[in-house]
Design an enzyme around this catalytic site. Sequence first.
Site, short mmCIF file in Angstrom:
data_model
loop_
_atom_site.label_atom_id
_atom_site.label_comp_id
_atom_site.label_asym_id
_atom_site.label_seq_id
_atom_site.Cartn_x
_atom_site.Cartn_y
_atom_site.Cartn_z
N ILE B 101 0.85 -1.19 0.00
CA ILE B 101 0.00 0.00 0.00
C ILE B 101 0.89 1.25 0.00
O ILE B 101 1.83 1.34 0.78
CB ILE B 101 -0.90 0.03 1.25
CG1 ILE B 101 -1.68 -1.28 1.37
CG2 ILE B 101 -1.85 1.22 1.22
CD1 ILE B 101 -2.15 -1.58 2.76
N CYS B 102 0.55 2.15 -0.89
CA CYS B 102 1.30 3.42 -0.93
C CYS B 102 0.51 4.44 -0.12
O CYS B 102 -0.45 5.01 -0.59
CB CYS B 102 1.46 3.88 -2.38
SG CYS B 102 2.35 5.42 -2.56
N LEU B 103 0.91 4.62 1.14
CA LEU B 103 0.18 5.50 2.05
C LEU B 103 1.20 6.15 2.96
O LEU B 103 2.01 5.46 3.57
CB LEU B 103 -0.83 4.65 2.86
CG LEU B 103 -1.63 5.36 3.94
CD1 LEU B 103 -2.58 6.35 3.31
CD2 LEU B 103 -2.41 4.35 4.77
#
Lengths: 611, 162
Positions: B101-103
């Site tokens: 996840i790109c967060l």
Amino acid sequence: MSDSDGNISEDLEFDYDDDEEVSFSEFTADENEIDLVNKFEEEVYIKKDLKKEAPSANRLQARAKYKAWSLEEYINHFFISKCKKLQSMKLPNCDFDDILIMLHAKNWGEESVINGCYDNPTKFFEDCGLPLRKRNNTFEVVKNFLCPICCSDDDIQTETYSLTCNHKFCVACYTRYVVGLVHEGKLITCPECKLSIPHGDVQKFVNVYNEQQQSGSSVLNSPFKFVVDDASKAFVKGSPIKTTIDLSSFELLKYAAKRNIDSNPGNFKYCPAPDCMHLVELLSPAKDGRTESENGKTMDEENIYKVPIVTCPKSHEFCYSCQFENHLPLPCWLVKAWIKKCNDDSETANWIDAHTQSCPKCDSQIEKNGGCNHMTCSTCAYHFCWICLEEWAKHGHQYYACNRFDPDTVNAAQKYKKSKRLTLKRYIFFYSRFSVHETSMEGDSKTLKKVNEKMTKYMNEESKRRNNAEVSSTNSLSWIDVQFLHDAIRQLTNGRKTLKWTYVFAFYLSKSNFSEIFEQMQDYLNKTVEDLSKIFEEIYAKKKDSSNLIMQNKLDIINLSNLVAQRQEKMIEFAFTGLEQKLLRLEEEKPESSLEPVQTQTQGQTKRKQR
Amino acid sequence: MHTFHKRILKEFKRLQKNPLPGITIKPSETDPNDLSVFVFDITLPPDSDGVLHSIYRSDIYQLRIKITDDYPVDSPEVQFLNSHPGSKIPLHPHIYSNGHICLDLLGSGWTPACSMESILLSIQSMLSTNELAERPPDDQAYVRTAPLNPKKTTFDYHDDNV
């Protein structure tokens, strides 16, 4: 000192003075160039006067005008002085801490701080993480405190810290948090909101951490007592940082300075010596920070052969442009080529070659371990494309438009391989000589250390004896008398260093009459260096009474080390003048062209992966 | 035992007692003595606005949170799982097909004051506000070379629109 040597070198000088006149017609074509040369020579003299260089200083070396900075000086000059200036302007509702935070938040731009303070102070304060009401940062001891981070309520009394936002955390957790972030060199905010922790408080946490490390107990295991003494109490309670406290030693400011230099180096460069945190700023207008990345492309011939040797405040000598040791007389681009060549055999270098590319802007080696081809250099934050190494902005919205097959580059790769094989034999010849001197240099430094120890011991005994006798005998030596030994030691290592690089120079040198003169000078230097080294060797080998041997050989040592210095200087000067007047030619092509085939290989690999 | 056992235990108990709407902790996957790996079933909160039209409305996703040794100073390791039969990775422009996840909360945006709860909430809101059923543009390339641990990837958080 020695007459014979002086004569030899003078003869040589005449030799190429003549040739200068022969080839003079070439030079009159470009008068500007001559003017430039003259200008540089003027600078040389200014420099010599100012700095009072060591006897080994020579023309080439003195060409670089530079200023040596320590990190503290940098902080004082670029951060603290701006801060004081703004403080004296009496910005509304700002104390010294606030101004420091504002400057830090705005990347040390005074203008934006002043504008921000007057245009829209509310928004500006919020941006910088400053409270709108009076600052109320508190260290306090709270009973039965439950820290939201560690959830530990073991202690009845817990030391806590909070900013104006009143988000309390225990000091242990705060310390861990701050110490973990201080390396990034950015402002540190409250873990819960956007308020910035003042620099002074950050330093307090860092100090706590350091004390913990020293006393050997881990922050994690022991509930430590945070001592708030009177001075720091005032410090914490929001009173402005006293100017007597040494701001430049603040850890956060140090990392901020590093960050500042990394992202915007200008003419600053770090000293490459291990654990040396000092900087050097090049002042000479002929060279700026960008020349390195542009390599030979925009630099004229004049600059290619220039080796700006600088010395950092801790007297580490290095080449400004390639951040390598003093590699005179060899120009930087050949040093790079040579080192690469030498490393080609090692597995590590092969791996690096196959798996990494250097950032087109700052030359840091980058390994791509995933993600897209849009690379952001973590050192200089340059955006580029992994495949063609061009600026990313050029790519627009079209991905990988740079992937076109070009047969020319493949041919170049084959040619490169062939020529490499041809030069291999030659390479081994020069490399063995290069490495012999490199190992001797290490051996020398060991020998010299021992000699130095012996001499110190001898001097101590001598002074004791003198004190006991309480008679100043005329026969005993003073420290000034043995100073020659240190000079000779430095000279020997210096001479060897130059000698070492002349072999690489000779490797790239194409054969001509002048190359023979060069080789002859090399022989002279070699012989002198060896002679001097031999004397030290004898002193080292002798178990007893070596100090007397030193004194006996004093004259020889002085003469030889002067001779080394002279020959070294002449050698470098000859090499430089030769290159400048195109009497000596260095064979290898410029770095870009020699690197190109390697890059096309990796291009091919990446391409296959991509499809 | 983890240095911050108490904190993790507290978070765990809180999630068990007061579960967030749409999120169930699967205690069977968690060793109560170890407390280093947590697995959650995550769906959109059932009674929230727009859940009927969401592309994720009928799906249950599995999310794994691994507590690192430096937690809570360091962020945990978070990713979606597709190891169990029937479980899949949500289709989202910031979620790679390997579950990464790109967060920013999982990287540079993390502070020790954040918790597993804040991670769960922001991932849930990531899903509920998204309308694009697509993978990140560099999904193929990333998945092929991605490290097993998502924390080893440095993401560039540039897209705040989704």
